[in-house]
Design a protein around this motif. Structure first.
Motif, PDB file in Angstrom:
ATOM      1  N   GLY A 188      46.513  45.879  47.015  1.00  0.00           N
ATOM      2  CA  GLY A 188      46.091  46.546  48.243  1.00  0.00           C
ATOM      3  C   GLY A 188      45.543  45.600  49.288  1.00  0.00           C
ATOM      4  N   THR A 189      44.861  44.546  48.874  1.00  0.00           N
ATOM      5  CA  THR A 189      44.282  43.613  49.835  1.00  0.00           C
ATOM      6  C   THR A 189      45.348  42.867  50.617  1.00  0.00           C
ATOM      7  N   HIS A 190      46.405  42.437  49.930  1.00  0.00           N
ATOM      8  CA  HIS A 190      47.444  41.644  50.576  1.00  0.00           C
ATOM      9  C   HIS A 190      48.662  42.476  50.981  1.00  0.00           C
ATOM     10  N   GLY A 191      48.600  43.791  50.746  1.00  0.00           N
ATOM     11  CA  GLY A 191      49.718  44.657  51.126  1.00  0.00           C
ATOM     12  C   GLY A 191      51.019  44.209  50.509  1.00  0.00           C
ATOM     13  N   SER A 192      50.978  43.899  49.211  1.00  0.00           N
ATOM     14  CA  SER A 192      52.141  43.305  48.562  1.00  0.00           C
ATOM     15  C   SER A 192      52.403  43.935  47.200  1.00  0.00           C
ATOM     16  N   LEU A 193      53.580  43.635  46.653  1.00  0.00           N
ATOM     17  CA  LEU A 193      53.899  43.899  45.259  1.00  0.00           C
ATOM     18  C   LEU A 193      53.926  42.545  44.566  1.00  0.00           C
ATOM     19  N   THR A 194      53.062  42.367  43.579  1.00  0.00           N
ATOM     20  CA  THR A 194      52.865  41.050  42.985  1.00  0.00           C
ATOM     21  C   THR A 194      53.249  41.079  41.511  1.00  0.00           C
ATOM     22  N   ARG A 195      54.052  40.075  41.119  1.00  0.00           N
ATOM     23  CA  ARG A 195      54.524  39.953  39.740  1.00  0.00           C
ATOM     24  C   ARG A 195      53.593  39.009  38.989  1.00  0.00           C
ATOM     25  N   TYR A 196      52.939  39.551  37.975  1.00  0.00           N
ATOM     26  CA  TYR A 196      51.998  38.785  37.170  1.00  0.00           C
ATOM     27  C   TYR A 196      52.616  38.492  35.811  1.00  0.00           C
ATOM     28  N   LYS A 197      52.794  37.204  35.507  1.00  0.00           N
ATOM     29  CA  LYS A 197      53.268  36.780  34.195  1.00  0.00           C
ATOM     30  C   LYS A 197      52.071  36.150  33.457  1.00  0.00           C
ATOM     31  N   PHE A 198      51.486  36.914  32.556  1.00  0.00           N
ATOM     32  CA  PHE A 198      50.390  36.370  31.770  1.00  0.00           C
ATOM     33  C   PHE A 198      50.892  35.320  30.776  1.00  0.00           C
ATOM     34  N   GLY A 211      34.944  38.602  47.635  1.00  0.00           N
ATOM     35  CA  GLY A 211      35.553  39.591  46.742  1.00  0.00           C
ATOM     36  C   GLY A 211      36.990  39.323  46.373  1.00  0.00           C
ATOM     37  N   SER A 212      37.486  38.107  46.621  1.00  0.00           N
ATOM     38  CA  SER A 212      38.907  37.823  46.398  1.00  0.00           C
ATOM     39  C   SER A 212      39.243  37.513  44.945  1.00  0.00           C
ATOM     40  N   PHE A 213      38.260  37.512  44.068  1.00  0.00           N
ATOM     41  CA  PHE A 213      38.472  37.059  42.697  1.00  0.00           C
ATOM     42  C   PHE A 213      39.161  38.099  41.818  1.00  0.00           C
ATOM     43  N   MET A 214      39.089  39.359  42.144  1.00  0.00           N
ATOM     44  CA  MET A 214      39.564  40.407  41.246  1.00  0.00           C
ATOM     45  C   MET A 214      41.079  40.365  41.050  1.00  0.00           C
ATOM     46  N   GLY A 215      41.509  40.871  39.898  1.00  0.00           N
ATOM     47  CA  GLY A 215      42.928  40.936  39.571  1.00  0.00           C
ATOM     48  C   GLY A 215      43.144  41.779  38.327  1.00  0.00           C
ATOM     49  N   ASN A 259      37.065  45.067  45.206  1.00  0.00           N
ATOM     50  CA  ASN A 259      37.057  43.821  45.991  1.00  0.00           C
ATOM     51  C   ASN A 259      35.631  43.330  46.230  1.00  0.00           C
ATOM     52  N   GLY A 260      34.762  43.643  45.286  1.00  0.00           N
ATOM     53  CA  GLY A 260      33.377  43.202  45.398  1.00  0.00           C
ATOM     54  C   GLY A 260      33.050  42.131  44.382  1.00  0.00           C
ATOM     55  N   VAL A 261      31.837  41.651  44.424  1.00  0.00           N
ATOM     56  CA  VAL A 261      31.352  40.672  43.457  1.00  0.00           C
ATOM     57  C   VAL A 261      30.955  41.427  42.193  1.00  0.00           C
ATOM     58  N   THR A 262      31.612  41.117  41.088  1.00  0.00           N
ATOM     59  CA  THR A 262      31.407  41.876  39.850  1.00  0.00           C
ATOM     60  C   THR A 262      30.723  41.079  38.769  1.00  0.00           C
ATOM     61  N   GLN A 263      30.507  39.782  38.992  1.00  0.00           N
ATOM     62  CA  GLN A 263      29.810  38.957  38.016  1.00  0.00           C
ATOM     63  C   GLN A 263      29.243  37.731  38.732  1.00  0.00           C
ATOM     64  N   PRO A 264      28.203  37.131  38.183  1.00  0.00           N
ATOM     65  CA  PRO A 264      27.609  35.953  38.827  1.00  0.00           C
ATOM     66  C   PRO A 264      28.643  34.842  39.012  1.00  0.00           C
ATOM     67  N   GLY A 265      28.636  34.225  40.187  1.00  0.00           N
ATOM     68  CA  GLY A 265      29.541  33.120  40.458  1.00  0.00           C
ATOM     69  C   GLY A 265      30.818  33.514  41.160  1.00  0.00           C
ATOM     70  N   PHE A 297      35.865  43.336  34.101  1.00  0.00           N
ATOM     71  CA  PHE A 297      37.208  43.417  33.540  1.00  0.00           C
ATOM     72  C   PHE A 297      37.838  44.794  33.706  1.00  0.00           C
ATOM     73  N   LEU A 298      37.024  45.836  33.858  1.00  0.00           N
ATOM     74  CA  LEU A 298      37.532  47.198  34.030  1.00  0.00           C
ATOM     75  C   LEU A 298      36.851  47.858  35.226  1.00  0.00           C
ATOM     76  N   ALA A 299      36.684  47.099  36.304  1.00  0.00           N
ATOM     77  CA  ALA A 299      36.007  47.616  37.495  1.00  0.00           C
ATOM     78  C   ALA A 299      36.918  48.559  38.269  1.00  0.00           C
ATOM     79  N   LYS A 300      36.499  49.803  38.462  1.00  0.00           N
ATOM     80  CA  LYS A 300      37.242  50.792  39.242  1.00  0.00           C
ATOM     81  C   LYS A 300      38.730  50.822  38.881  1.00  0.00           C
ATOM     82  N   PRO A 301      39.052  51.095  37.625  1.00  0.00           N
ATOM     83  CA  PRO A 301      40.460  51.066  37.228  1.00  0.00           C
ATOM     84  C   PRO A 301      41.261  52.152  37.934  1.00  0.00           C
ATOM     85  N   ALA A 302      42.338  51.736  38.592  1.00  0.00           N
ATOM     86  CA  ALA A 302      43.200  52.670  39.314  1.00  0.00           C
ATOM     87  C   ALA A 302      44.411  53.077  38.490  1.00  0.00           C
TER      88      ALA A 302
END
Length: 392
Positions: A212-222, A164-168, A153-159, A131-136
């Motif tokens: 950084g992976t997708h070279g984009s600006l992404t709008r996240y609405k939780f 490495g695409s799971f991070m956000g 962009n690595g595997v940070t938890q089982p499953g 949840f707090l992997a390499k906070p930028a």
């Protein structure tokens, strides 16, 4: 938890002045209003553009000797590659600092005062490595909350998928009695933005992320968070703008600013040495994005207007790797950790002033400004927090 006492220090104010000649007194801005420049600022003299002096950047001298610089941190505080820092709204002097190297946050209470305390918050047992992997970067949001961008962009938890695409980004409680940096103190998390390098708050539970992976600006609405330690992300919305148009620089944050007055999004495209501006209102809904790990709305936004506001290669003074980014009174402040400089631009991308700190490469990362106009910068090379003030 670390507790550290530092001596009392004074906070002078931020202001802009017009450069009127080499013989003027440096920093003599007592009558100026914050963010105000004279009508002559930006005019040309002898064919060269005339800089508008910004006292916190040395007032056209570009010399750090004309500022008071104070290291407010100590080795005992546990800073480890600090990448960003922000003052918590509504709590005077509470400064939060992200540590990329050891997945932690250091909180300074009464920052810079004799009563200063430093609290290191790190969770090695409650999945803090996810949840707090390499906070930028971090950004405070609605009262009682903040969010972080993880440069992972690595595997940070089982499953997790092996690619490495799971991070956000992660949204958290900012209550110091609850926040730990692990699963039980997070309020929400959305996925498929690995190597997230910057973040800023829009409103409600909506944030802009530099992906950084997708070279984009992404709008996240939780939207409605799932509560402390929850797992239901299905009400989220993810919209990816300018897909593939931005670069990524390893280990250097690319910070983001959302301007509520215009809805423009500014970002430091570190790899390409430029500051960009996105107008999200010009985009149209595109294709759905996969994989969709959260079961939520997830779409590309096509044809949004993205312009290069500042091209570092075209400046007379070199800016190769912009990173830190703050918008204060109509001025975009930009740190370049490779050149060791801090720049000030107007919102048309014109250079107003710049400061040469002389610090080694890798020093200047995220920045913040306090209510007195002092500039605070995370120094990743020295593992320090520095405060820049205009001498009285």
């Amino acid at each position: 938890m670390t507790r550290r006492i530092l001596p009392f220090l004074v906070f002078p104010a931020l202001a802009l002045t017009a450069c009127t000649g080499a013989g003027d007194d440096v920093g003599d801005t007592g009558e100026s209003q914050t963010g105000e420049t004279s009508s002559e600022a930006g005019t040309e003299t002898g064919g060269e553009p005339q800089l508008a002096g910004i006292p916190i950047l040395g007032d056209t001298t570009h010399d750090i000797a004309n500022l008071d610089v104070t290291v407010i941190s100590s080795a005992a505080d546990g800073l480890a590659f600090p990448t960003d820092l922000e003052f918590k709204p509504g709590v005077a002097g509470e400064l939060w600092v992200t540590n990329r190297e050891d997945f932690s946050i250091v909180v300074y209470q009464d920052a810079g005062l004799s009563s200063q305390l430093a609290l290191k918050l790190q969770n090695e047992f409650d999945n803090g490595a996810h949840f707090l992997a390499k906070p930028a970067a971090l950004a405070f949001g609605a009262p009682g909350t903040f969010a972080t961008a993880q440069q992972e962009n690595g595997v940070t938890q089982p499953g997790d998928p092996l690619d490495g695409s799971f991070m956000g980004p992660t949204m958290w409680t900012s209550d110091l009695n609850i926040f730990t940096g692990g699963h039980q103190s997070h309020l929400d998390m959305l996925h498929n933005s690995p190597l997230a390098s910057g973040i800023d708050w829009e409103d409600d539970n909506t944030y802009w992320v530099y992906d950084g992976t997708h070279g984009s600006l992404t709008r996240y609405k939780f939207n409605d968070d799932h509560g402390l330690g929850g797992t239901d992300h299905t009400d989220g919305e993810i919209y990816r703008y300018a897909n593939g148009e931005l670069g990524y620089e390893h280990s250097i944050p690319s910070h983001v600013v959302f301007d509520r007055s215009t809805a423009y999004v500014y970002a430091a495209d570190t790899e390409n040495g430029r500051i960009v501006r996105l107008d999200p209102t010009t985009a149209s809904m595109g294709n759905q994005i996969n994989p969709n790990y959260d079961g939520c709305v997830m779409n590309r936004m096509d044809d949004g207007e993205l312009i290069t506001l500042v091209d570092g290669a075209e400046l007379e003074v070199e800016m190769t790797s912009p990173s830190g980014l703050e918008l204060v009174d109509g001025v975009l402040f930009v740190s370049d950790p490779i050149q060791g400089r801090v720049f000030g631009f107007d919102l048309d991308g014109e250079l107003l002033d710049w400061l040469d700190t002389g610090y080694p490469p890798g020093s200047l990362m995220g920045m913040a400004f306090d209510s007195q106009g002092d500039m605070w910068i995370a120094d990743a090379a020295a593992n320090q927090v520095r405060r820049f003030s205009v001498p009285e």
